[in-house]
Design an enzyme around this catalytic site. Sequence first.
Site, mmCIF file in Angstrom:
data_model
loop_
_atom_site.group_PDB
_atom_site.id
_atom_site.type_symbol
_atom_site.label_atom_id
_atom_site.label_comp_id
_atom_site.label_asym_id
_atom_site.label_seq_id
_atom_site.Cartn_x
_atom_site.Cartn_y
_atom_site.Cartn_z
ATOM 1 N N CYS A 95 -37.360 -47.276 52.491
ATOM 2 C CA CYS A 95 -36.247 -48.672 52.493
ATOM 3 C C CYS A 95 -36.473 -49.710 53.061
ATOM 4 O O CYS A 95 -35.907 -50.654 53.127
ATOM 5 C CB CYS A 95 -35.073 -47.685 53.073
ATOM 6 S SG CYS A 95 -34.935 -47.135 54.611
ATOM 7 N N HIS A 120 -40.584 -45.280 56.243
ATOM 8 C CA HIS A 120 -39.360 -45.060 55.387
ATOM 9 C C HIS A 120 -39.412 -46.255 54.419
ATOM 10 O O HIS A 120 -39.579 -47.558 54.517
ATOM 11 C CB HIS A 120 -38.299 -45.567 56.423
ATOM 12 C CG HIS A 120 -37.796 -44.703 57.294
ATOM 13 N ND1 HIS A 120 -36.532 -43.992 57.541
ATOM 14 C CD2 HIS A 120 -38.754 -44.258 58.297
ATOM 15 C CE1 HIS A 120 -36.521 -43.234 58.340
ATOM 16 N NE2 HIS A 120 -37.730 -43.098 58.935
ATOM 17 N N CYS A 140 -33.974 -40.844 52.681
ATOM 18 C CA CYS A 140 -33.292 -41.690 53.661
ATOM 19 C C CYS A 140 -31.700 -41.497 53.064
ATOM 20 O O CYS A 140 -31.813 -41.620 51.768
ATOM 21 C CB CYS A 140 -33.520 -43.111 53.582
ATOM 22 S SG CYS A 140 -32.207 -44.103 54.372
ATOM 23 N N GLU A 141 -30.814 -41.215 53.619
ATOM 24 C CA GLU A 141 -29.621 -41.067 53.264
ATOM 25 C C GLU A 141 -28.759 -42.254 52.843
ATOM 26 O O GLU A 141 -27.526 -42.162 52.411
ATOM 27 C CB GLU A 141 -28.612 -39.930 54.229
ATOM 28 C CG GLU A 141 -28.461 -40.760 55.385
ATOM 29 C CD GLU A 141 -27.350 -39.376 56.265
ATOM 30 O OE1 GLU A 141 -26.524 -40.061 56.935
ATOM 31 O OE2 GLU A 141 -27.648 -38.347 56.059
ATOM 32 N N HIS A 142 -29.262 -43.202 53.383
ATOM 33 C CA HIS A 142 -28.521 -44.674 53.065
ATOM 34 C C HIS A 142 -28.888 -45.315 51.782
ATOM 35 O O HIS A 142 -28.100 -45.746 51.295
ATOM 36 C CB HIS A 142 -28.887 -45.600 54.181
ATOM 37 C CG HIS A 142 -28.197 -44.893 55.803
ATOM 38 N ND1 HIS A 142 -29.194 -45.135 56.854
ATOM 39 C CD2 HIS A 142 -27.509 -44.315 56.112
ATOM 40 C CE1 HIS A 142 -28.424 -44.661 57.819
ATOM 41 N NE2 HIS A 142 -27.297 -44.287 57.475
ATOM 42 N N HIS A 143 -30.170 -45.040 51.284
ATOM 43 C CA HIS A 143 -30.776 -45.597 50.139
ATOM 44 C C HIS A 143 -31.355 -44.707 49.317
ATOM 45 O O HIS A 143 -31.711 -45.097 48.135
ATOM 46 C CB HIS A 143 -31.659 -46.930 50.582
ATOM 47 C CG HIS A 143 -31.219 -48.039 51.112
ATOM 48 N ND1 HIS A 143 -31.257 -48.085 52.594
ATOM 49 C CD2 HIS A 143 -30.291 -49.031 50.845
ATOM 50 C CE1 HIS A 143 -30.554 -49.234 53.056
ATOM 51 N NE2 HIS A 143 -30.082 -49.581 52.005
ATOM 52 N N GLN A 194 -33.621 -39.852 60.214
ATOM 53 C CA GLN A 194 -34.939 -39.368 60.945
ATOM 54 C C GLN A 194 -34.655 -38.782 62.319
ATOM 55 O O GLN A 194 -35.119 -37.807 62.703
ATOM 56 C CB GLN A 194 -36.085 -40.374 61.448
ATOM 57 C CG GLN A 194 -37.367 -39.511 61.701
ATOM 58 C CD GLN A 194 -38.631 -40.626 61.725
ATOM 59 O OE1 GLN A 194 -38.734 -41.394 60.748
ATOM 60 N NE2 GLN A 194 -39.257 -40.729 62.584
#
Length: 221
Positions: free
Chosen positions: A178, A176, A107-110, A148
């Site tokens: 996250c 995920h 995941c590119e956010h976390h 995703q």
Amino acid sequence: MEHIPDNDDDLFTGKDHTPLRPDAFDLKPEEKIKKIEGLFGEIMETLGLDMTDDSLKDSPKRVAKMYVNEIFGGLLPENKPGISTFKNQYKYRQMLVEKDITVYSFCEHHFLPIIGKAHVAYISSGEVIGLSKINRIVDYYAKRPQVQERLTMQIVDALKEALGTNNVACIIDAKHLCVNCRGIKDTASSTITAELSGIFRTNPITRQEFLHYVGSHAKFD
């Protein structure tokens, strides 16, 4: 009052390409490894870890090599799989489905793992592709910081380009971390995304046949 979206939500930006800077490839892989090693060492120091401990002292180098060469190897253009096709001499006109392809992404956010399965299908318009190449395409685009939705679209776009047909579909069902190990800590849920193109989008019978093959009872209109 202006609405500010929750940064913890897995919001899709609408970008179909991984957001890279123009100078993304100026550094060679070994130069990136060296730089990340130093920076990750600083993170560990900041967390208060004893970097002289035998178990920890080489971790920055291990993490840097893993980032560049393995889990984010899809950011290196030289790792893009060569996709060769050949004529559909068997005149097979039905859909081909490759299901349960392992997906490991981040995941590119976390920067926490996304783990699941991809189901990919296409109907030949004259060209076919080696089965392992489908898995390699999934793996290449998964090895990037991702959302995703984007990953699903990138897989379909790559196969459409390689096969010269719009009749391509992909479903990803993934967990995920996250969501599972932080925030809400919901370990039971998974996320399903679908990209349906060509006849998979326009023909309900073809779409339902694909969903039947991959064991999905969801409806995608």
